[in-house]
Motif scaffolding. Sequence first.
Motif, PDB file in Angstrom:
ATOM      1  N   VAL A 177      12.057  -7.417 -17.531  1.00 51.47           N
ATOM      2  CA  VAL A 177      10.755  -7.040 -17.834  1.00 51.47           C
ATOM      3  C   VAL A 177      10.033  -6.145 -16.810  1.00 51.47           C
ATOM      4  CG1 VAL A 177      10.332  -9.145 -19.097  1.00 51.47           C
ATOM      5  CG2 VAL A 177       9.758  -9.101 -16.705  1.00 51.47           C
ATOM      6  N   ASP A 181       4.415   2.244 -23.150  1.00 51.40           N
ATOM      7  CA  ASP A 181       4.314   0.791 -23.855  1.00 51.40           C
ATOM      8  C   ASP A 181       3.011   0.613 -24.512  1.00 51.40           C
ATOM      9  OD1 ASP A 181       6.740   0.148 -22.601  1.00 51.40           O
ATOM     10  OD2 ASP A 181       5.945  -0.496 -20.904  1.00 51.40           O
ATOM     11  N   GLY A 206       9.134  -6.518 -21.872  1.00 53.50           N
ATOM     12  CA  GLY A 206      10.595  -6.176 -21.880  1.00 53.50           C
ATOM     13  C   GLY A 206      11.140  -4.662 -21.866  1.00 53.50           C
ATOM     14  N   LYS A 207      11.780  -4.473 -20.888  1.00 54.35           N
ATOM     15  CA  LYS A 207      12.199  -2.855 -20.780  1.00 54.35           C
ATOM     16  C   LYS A 207      13.547  -2.617 -21.485  1.00 54.35           C
ATOM     17  CE  LYS A 207       8.338  -1.603 -18.669  1.00 54.35           C
ATOM     18  NZ  LYS A 207       7.506  -0.612 -19.109  1.00 54.35           N
ATOM     19  N   ASN A 208      14.636  -3.643 -21.294  1.00 50.14           N
ATOM     20  CA  ASN A 208      16.049  -3.543 -21.604  1.00 50.14           C
ATOM     21  C   ASN A 208      16.483  -4.586 -22.198  1.00 50.14           C
ATOM     22  OD1 ASN A 208      16.729  -0.568 -21.104  1.00 50.14           O
ATOM     23  ND2 ASN A 208      16.249  -0.953 -18.786  1.00 50.14           N
ATOM     24  N   GLU A 217      15.580  -9.054 -23.342  1.00 52.82           N
ATOM     25  CA  GLU A 217      14.376  -8.952 -22.972  1.00 52.82           C
ATOM     26  C   GLU A 217      13.493  -8.061 -23.848  1.00 52.82           C
ATOM     27  OE1 GLU A 217      12.683 -11.279 -21.265  1.00 52.82           O
ATOM     28  OE2 GLU A 217      13.610 -11.588 -19.301  1.00 52.82           O
ATOM     29  N   ARG A 218      14.054  -6.879 -23.948  1.00 53.27           N
ATOM     30  CA  ARG A 218      13.339  -6.023 -25.000  1.00 53.27           C
ATOM     31  C   ARG A 218      13.562  -6.258 -26.290  1.00 53.27           C
ATOM     32  NH1 ARG A 218      15.142   0.418 -25.212  1.00 53.27           N
ATOM     33  NH2 ARG A 218      13.363   0.970 -26.703  1.00 53.27           N
ATOM     34  N   TYR A 219      14.464  -6.516 -26.901  1.00 49.38           N
ATOM     35  CA  TYR A 219      14.946  -6.703 -28.334  1.00 49.38           C
ATOM     36  C   TYR A 219      14.258  -7.648 -28.846  1.00 49.38           C
ATOM     37  CZ  TYR A 219      17.737  -6.445 -32.408  1.00 49.38           C
ATOM     38  OH  TYR A 219      18.260  -6.258 -33.707  1.00 49.38           O
ATOM     39  N   GLU A 233      11.456  -9.235 -27.601  1.00 45.61           N
ATOM     40  CA  GLU A 233      10.220  -9.114 -27.031  1.00 45.61           C
ATOM     41  C   GLU A 233       9.291 -10.011 -27.929  1.00 45.61           C
ATOM     42  OE1 GLU A 233       6.895  -8.858 -24.683  1.00 45.61           O
ATOM     43  OE2 GLU A 233       8.637  -8.263 -24.160  1.00 45.61           O
TER      44      GLU A 233
END
Length: 625
Positions: free
Chosen positions: A180, A187, A207-209, A212-214, A216
């Motif tokens: 994150v 964003d 979440g960036k990657n 964490e991102r998927y 979120e």
Amino acid sequence: MSRKRVAIRDHSAEANLFARRAFFSFIIVTIAVLILFINLYHLQVEQHELYQTKSNLNRIKLQPIAPNRGLIYDRHGRLLATNKPIFNLEVIPEKVKNIEDTVDELQTLIGFSDEDKASFFKEMKRQRRFKSIPLKTNLDETALATFSVNQHRFPGVSIEARLKRYYPYKGVLTHALGYVGKINKRDLMKLTEEGLEEQYKATRDIGKNGVERYYEKVLHGKVGAEEVEVNNRGRVVRRLSTTPPVPGKDIYLTLDVELQQIAQKALKGLRGAVVVMDPKDGGILALYSNPSYDPNLFVHGISSRDYKKLQSIDRPLINRATQGRYPPASTIKPLMGLLGLESGLVTEKTTIFDPGFYQIPGSTHKYRDWKPWGHGKVDIYRSIEESCDTYFYDLAYRLGIDRISEFMTGFGFGEKTGIDIKEENSGIMPSKGWKRARFGKPWYPGETTSVGIGQSYWTTTPIQLATAITALVNRGVYYPPHLLRNFQVGEQKQPYVIEEKPPIQLKKNRHWDIILSAMHTTVSKQTGSAHKAFKGAVYDSAGKTGTAQVVTIGQDEKYDAEKIDERKRDNAMYVGFAPYDDPRIVVVIALENAGGGGSQAAPIARQVMDYYFGSSVGVRHALSR
């Protein structure tokens, strides 16, 4: 002598005039008062609710409360991502007499960068002076103790505790978990487009990657609110009520963190990826890309110096397991053999003679086998077991590129697998149409022969290769790879819904057995290309090695790794599964510029399998056979 005329006043007329004026004035005043009362009635009675609401909006504010982010665990309940309390140095500008001198003094006392200082003054211009503004985040123990001793000297400056994401395994899971980071303009634009900006008003990170991102929306939770009364300057006077936030859901992954650590240790000093997949449901047991990096650097805002290090030629920011595009090399020969059987061009008894090279009919160019003197007479079993290039040059030429492309696309090549992280490449499954569209040039027969051994334009990602081999060992049953196992809903765990794709149908099921048997002898037979790496293993496995050329070697030249630039040396590949008669894991290894697949990649697969079948988890799997 003249006499002055004396005007005689008409008191009656004057009285009448005054009375008329007074009457008209009274009427005007009466009308004005009526208008006033009508307006008062309209405002206080008819529009009472409207203006009361407006008044409350000015007086009563809803302050959002950020929810705690959900935690992430591995398949055995080991904590992979948590929320750790950190301590920030914060300043309320209106309580500080000389803000510039105070900040300079604090910088000398506890030490922070000029970048932190500039960021503070920039933020101070945007905020009201009674708001608390962070000056230095994530204080270490020394800075915390130093300020605590000197806090009495700095009125308006205090230590505030907040929760921040923390990854205890650091670089072991970076490319799978992601990280994150602070919410930026991009964003915010995306959140606005999705109508979620209100849910993130109190949230600083997103979440960036990776996971964490998927996931979120699952991990973030639901924002709470505190109803407060404020004065005309926006200062909180009193708190009226509180709606607590709903924490994000905890999620459990299919990953085994100890298997990740084995992969990290095995790839030390190498560039490449390890993918370990459960063929029974598509769950990813390990997804490691090397080199990696510590995701905690991004949580607090990575420095320009640290970020510059990550821009190195080794590209640690790239997830090689899902984004690295490699020629599949000889790891694809089992599927090529399967296509040959299905097309009827070869049978399990068909043989060819390999003199060490292959020539397209009518051409003088020689396509060399890896063994200069050739393999002699080979059938489909021996061609896979000993990785005979000539057999597959000939087979590919007779199949043609479009038939190869259509068949391999059915195994997922040239398409994203749909794994539950956003960072994925599709690779390239070439065809005549693809080359015409990409380069505006025709397809040549010589390119087809190279495709037959997994070279030419054909590229794949390790996760694609793992998915294709899973379909092979399952005899056509295909599961999309996934990292999510289940997530917490109250006291219960809601499992991941396994999606089974339509199975790949063959004309004869016997063809599956032929290919899998050949992969078995590749490991078990002494002449097999992976036999040396797996000699003495307590489990029975099968697999296929691969060595992919990165640069083309002239027809009359000899490959000499010592004389070639390190980054132009061959890639080492391996695909394998175990146990042979009831596969529990599929392992794919891709190593950049490491050399031969049998000598470099297969031993790493051996380390992964040794751990899996030697651990308590692996023993349980083996005993349940």
